[in-house]
Design a protein around this motif. Structure first.
Motif, short mmCIF file in Angstrom:
data_model
loop_
_atom_site.label_atom_id
_atom_site.label_comp_id
_atom_site.label_asym_id
_atom_site.label_seq_id
_atom_site.Cartn_x
_atom_site.Cartn_y
_atom_site.Cartn_z
N PRO A 55 0.82 -1.21 0.00
CA PRO A 55 0.00 0.00 0.00
C PRO A 55 0.85 1.26 0.00
O PRO A 55 1.93 1.31 0.59
N THR A 56 0.35 2.27 -0.67
CA THR A 56 1.06 3.53 -0.73
C THR A 56 1.03 4.21 0.63
O THR A 56 0.25 3.86 1.52
N LEU A 57 1.87 5.23 0.76
CA LEU A 57 1.89 6.00 2.00
C LEU A 57 0.54 6.68 2.23
O LEU A 57 0.05 6.75 3.36
N ALA A 58 -0.07 7.16 1.15
CA ALA A 58 -1.38 7.81 1.27
C ALA A 58 -2.42 6.82 1.78
O ALA A 58 -3.27 7.17 2.61
N ARG A 59 -2.38 5.58 1.33
CA ARG A 59 -3.35 4.58 1.77
C ARG A 59 -3.09 4.18 3.22
O ARG A 59 -4.03 4.03 4.01
N ARG A 60 -1.87 4.01 3.58
CA ARG A 60 -1.54 3.67 4.97
C ARG A 60 -1.98 4.79 5.92
O ARG A 60 -2.45 4.54 7.02
N PHE A 61 -1.83 6.03 5.47
CA PHE A 61 -2.25 7.18 6.26
C PHE A 61 -3.76 7.12 6.49
O PHE A 61 -4.25 7.28 7.61
N TRP A 62 -4.51 6.87 5.41
CA TRP A 62 -5.97 6.76 5.54
C TRP A 62 -6.35 5.61 6.47
O TRP A 62 -7.22 5.78 7.34
N GLU A 63 -5.74 4.46 6.31
CA GLU A 63 -6.06 3.32 7.16
C GLU A 63 -5.83 3.63 8.64
O GLU A 63 -6.58 3.16 9.51
N ALA A 64 -4.79 4.42 8.92
CA ALA A 64 -4.45 4.73 10.31
C ALA A 64 -5.44 5.68 10.96
O ALA A 64 -5.66 5.62 12.17
N ILE A 65 -6.06 6.57 10.17
CA ILE A 65 -6.93 7.60 10.77
C ILE A 65 -8.41 7.36 10.56
O ILE A 65 -9.23 7.91 11.30
N GLU A 66 -8.79 6.53 9.60
CA GLU A 66 -10.21 6.36 9.28
C GLU A 66 -11.04 5.89 10.47
O GLU A 66 -12.15 6.42 10.70
N PRO A 67 -10.60 4.92 11.26
CA PRO A 67 -11.44 4.51 12.40
C PRO A 67 -11.71 5.63 13.40
O PRO A 67 -12.76 5.62 14.06
N THR B 158 -13.03 -9.91 -13.83
CA THR B 158 -12.20 -10.44 -14.92
C THR B 158 -10.83 -9.77 -14.83
O THR B 158 -10.59 -8.89 -13.99
N ARG B 159 -9.93 -10.18 -15.70
CA ARG B 159 -8.62 -9.53 -15.71
C ARG B 159 -8.79 -8.04 -15.99
O ARG B 159 -8.16 -7.19 -15.34
N THR B 160 -9.65 -7.71 -16.96
CA THR B 160 -9.90 -6.30 -17.29
C THR B 160 -10.52 -5.57 -16.11
O THR B 160 -10.15 -4.43 -15.80
N GLY B 161 -11.46 -6.23 -15.44
CA GLY B 161 -12.09 -5.61 -14.28
C GLY B 161 -11.11 -5.39 -13.14
O GLY B 161 -11.14 -4.36 -12.46
N GLY B 162 -10.21 -6.35 -12.95
CA GLY B 162 -9.19 -6.21 -11.92
C GLY B 162 -8.25 -5.05 -12.20
O GLY B 162 -7.87 -4.31 -11.28
N VAL B 163 -7.89 -4.90 -13.48
CA VAL B 163 -7.03 -3.78 -13.86
C VAL B 163 -7.72 -2.45 -13.58
O VAL B 163 -7.12 -1.53 -13.03
N LEU B 164 -9.01 -2.36 -13.96
CA LEU B 164 -9.74 -1.12 -13.74
C LEU B 164 -9.85 -0.82 -12.26
O LEU B 164 -9.66 0.33 -11.83
N ARG B 165 -10.13 -1.84 -11.46
CA ARG B 165 -10.26 -1.62 -10.02
C ARG B 165 -8.95 -1.10 -9.43
O ARG B 165 -8.94 -0.18 -8.60
N ARG B 166 -7.83 -1.67 -9.86
CA ARG B 166 -6.53 -1.21 -9.36
C ARG B 166 -6.25 0.21 -9.82
O ARG B 166 -5.69 1.02 -9.06
N GLU B 167 -6.63 0.52 -11.06
CA GLU B 167 -6.43 1.88 -11.56
C GLU B 167 -7.22 2.89 -10.73
O GLU B 167 -6.72 3.98 -10.42
N ILE B 168 -8.44 2.53 -10.37
CA ILE B 168 -9.26 3.43 -9.55
C ILE B 168 -8.64 3.62 -8.17
O ILE B 168 -8.56 4.75 -7.65
N GLU B 169 -8.18 2.54 -7.56
CA GLU B 169 -7.57 2.65 -6.23
C GLU B 169 -6.26 3.45 -6.29
O GLU B 169 -5.97 4.25 -5.41
N ASN B 170 -5.48 3.21 -7.34
CA ASN B 170 -4.23 3.96 -7.49
C ASN B 170 -4.51 5.45 -7.72
O ASN B 170 -3.80 6.32 -7.18
N ALA B 171 -5.56 5.74 -8.51
CA ALA B 171 -5.92 7.14 -8.74
C ALA B 171 -6.41 7.79 -7.45
O ALA B 171 -6.11 8.96 -7.17
N THR B 172 -7.15 7.03 -6.64
CA THR B 172 -7.59 7.55 -5.35
C THR B 172 -6.40 7.93 -4.48
O THR B 172 -6.38 8.99 -3.85
#
Length: 286
Positions: A5-17, A225-239
């Protein structure tokens, strides 16, 4: 979940609760009832939208992109006939202060002020173009007490990330419902949990599933699907990219310190069953 996970995602995980205390403790719901809001979800939507102002059905559906518009429409704009937004906001802030005073671990008291300073500085790095919820919360006056400041800072940061996630989903060509189906397809959350909380009926869910199958994003078993998995990762990376402003502002050392201070608090909230995992928010135990 990305294995690195990126630093931005780890930061969110730490504060979201810490922010999520507003949803999983009784005090905010009780405060909403006290000011005249009927029903838990009316308090939820009005409480989150209060800094924006008396939004109506269409604006509410846009703000709360992941929810069924019919569910939002049952709360907004009717909520404002019972209590104006300023009153809702004041009651929510007071309730969250009370809840945090009850559920925060005693060991956190010595480090809270430093954590708050870091989070407020991180929030200064937020950009608000196209991010109505985050922009509105950023204009809420800073409370005088540490617990209130802590919750407000986590709220600005998480709404900033959440608004960015909506941008990423729309750019990825998905509706809020379709994004929910792809989230379920990752295996990180159940359909029952998401569909129940977001308010989508079975016919809407099935129609969205057929669209995603037709686009080659889900297979006939509702798996990515493989295409769906790629799109999902792209969305999370963009987030993550869209949430990078606060991380850049703090710098790696500052973010790591904030994570080190916030993560034990969030783990305590999960381990004491204040915040359930799994949950519709998708927040894991840090």
């Amino acid at each position: 979940m990305d294995p690195s996970p990126t630093l931005a995602r780890r930061f969110w995980e730490a504060i979201e609760p810490i922010h999520a205390v507003a949803y999983f403790t009784p005090e905010p719901a009780q405060a909403a009832e006290t000011v005249g809001l009927t029903g838990w979800w009316t308090g939820y939507f009005a409480g989150r939208a209060a800094p924006v102002g008396p939004v109506g059905e269409a604006a509410g559906a846009a703000l709360f992109f992941a929810f069924a518009p019919a569910k939002v429409a049952r709360a907004l704009p009717a909520a404002w006939q019972s209590a104006d937004p300023a009153k809702v906001l004041d009651s929510r802030l007071a309730a969250v202060r009370t809840a945090l005073g009850r559920v925060l671990p005693p060991t956190a008291s010595g480090s809270l002020r430093r954590l708050v300073d870091l989070l407020e500085r991180a929030a200064e790095g937020c950009a608000y173009e196209g991010r109505a919820l985050a922009a509105a919360w950023s204009r809420v006056p800073r409370p005088a007490d540490v617990a209130g400041r802590l919750w407000l800072a986590t709220t600005i940061l998480r709404e900033h990330r959440g608004d960015g996630h909506v941008v990423a989903v729309v750019h990825g060509g998905l509706t809020g419902l379709e994004a929910s189906l792809t989230h379920v397809a990752t295996g990180n959350v159940s359909r029952e949990l998401i569909q129940r909380s977001r308010g989508w009926i079975d016919a809407e869910w099935e129609e969205a599933r057929r669209r995603l199958v037709a686009r080659g994003l889900l297979d006939r078993h509702s798996r990515l699907t493989r295409t769906g998995g790629v799109l999902r990762r792209e969305i999370e990376n963009a987030t993550d990219r869209l949430a990078a402003g606060p991380v850049v502002t703090l710098g790696e050392t500052g973010v790591e310190e904030a994570i080190r201070l916030a993560a034990p608090i969030s783990r305590h909230l999960v381990d004491t069953n204040v915040i359930p995992v799994p949950n519709p928010i998708g927040a894991p135990r840090p």
